[in-house]
Design an enzyme around this catalytic site. Structure first.
Site, PDB file in Angstrom:
ATOM      1  CE  LYS A  15      -4.037   2.176   1.010  1.00 18.34           C
ATOM      2  NZ  LYS A  15      -5.357   1.982   0.385  1.00 18.34           N
TER       3      LYS A  15
ATOM      4  N   GLY B 259      -4.027   1.223  -4.326  1.00 18.91           N
ATOM      5  CA  GLY B 259      -4.051   2.672  -4.259  1.00 18.91           C
ATOM      6  C   GLY B 259      -4.986   3.177  -3.173  1.00 18.91           C
TER       7      GLY B 259
END
Length: 204
Positions: free
Chosen positions: A33, A100
């Protein structure tokens, strides 16, 4: 052949993290992430790890920001400036799932958007769609934006139930090489539910 995928969505709250967990397990992939904005007490990396077990490597976020807001606002609150040039894909011999924050046009700074990070990393994209009033508009805008940037949309994920008319219109705008993944609604995301869904997926 190594599989690297960037998971994005048509907006916030459409199920990117759940879909990331499914794909981490399906592809036996590692997870990254790049930006965690808010929820540092229970990050998306922690959630995916809880849903998939100990098999994956979870790479640290490039930015961990306290405020639950758009990354540019969260970074500004801490006196930071996010730059796309700061990000590099983790080095791994395994498959890699990159998740994202929010959708394509989420600002990382006043000058750069999430789609700019996607362009920089230059890996195929997974677009997660959930059904709600306006999802067709948001889906087609996202598909158009990816095409404009020359980014490969490898998978479209239909997360939950979709009326046939909604699904038909969205899928009509896909390139022929884009595969459609259907993930059923879950009352509660659990490790067992993720395992069951993963077993249902074929030939991705």
């Amino acid at each position: 052949m190594q599989k690297k995928l960037f998971i994005t969505g048509i907006g916030t709250g459409v199920g990117k993290t759940i879909c990331s967990a499914v794909l981490v397990q399906y592809f036996e992939a590692d997870y990254w992430k790049p930006v965690q904005s808010g929820d540092l007490f229970y990050t998306d990396s922690m959630a995916v790890k809880d849903l998939t077990g100990e098999g994956a490597q979870f790479y640290p976020e490039t930015y961990r920001l306290k405020l639950a807001a758009s990354p540019h606002q969260s970074a500004s609150a801490e006196g930071k400036l996010i730059k796309v040039s700061d990000f590099e894909l983790p080095q791994t011999e395994k498959n890699l799932i990159v998740e994202g924050a929010g959708g394509l046009m989420v600002p990382l700074s006043d000058d750069e958007l999430m789609i700019d990070l996607m362009e920089k990393l230059n890996i195929p994209v997974v677009l997660v769609v959930r059904e709600y009033l306006g999802c067709i508009n948001h889906s087609l805008l996202s598909i158009m934006a990816l095409k404009e940037k020359g980014l490969q949309l490898e998978y479209l994920v239909l997360n939950g139930h979709f009326p046939h008319d909604t699904e038909r219109v969205i899928c009509a705008y896909l390139n022929t090489e884009t595969k459609v993944i259907r993930i059923p609604d879950m009352e509660k995301p659990t490790k067992e539910n993720i395992e069951n869904i993963t077993k249902q997926l074929k030939n991705l």
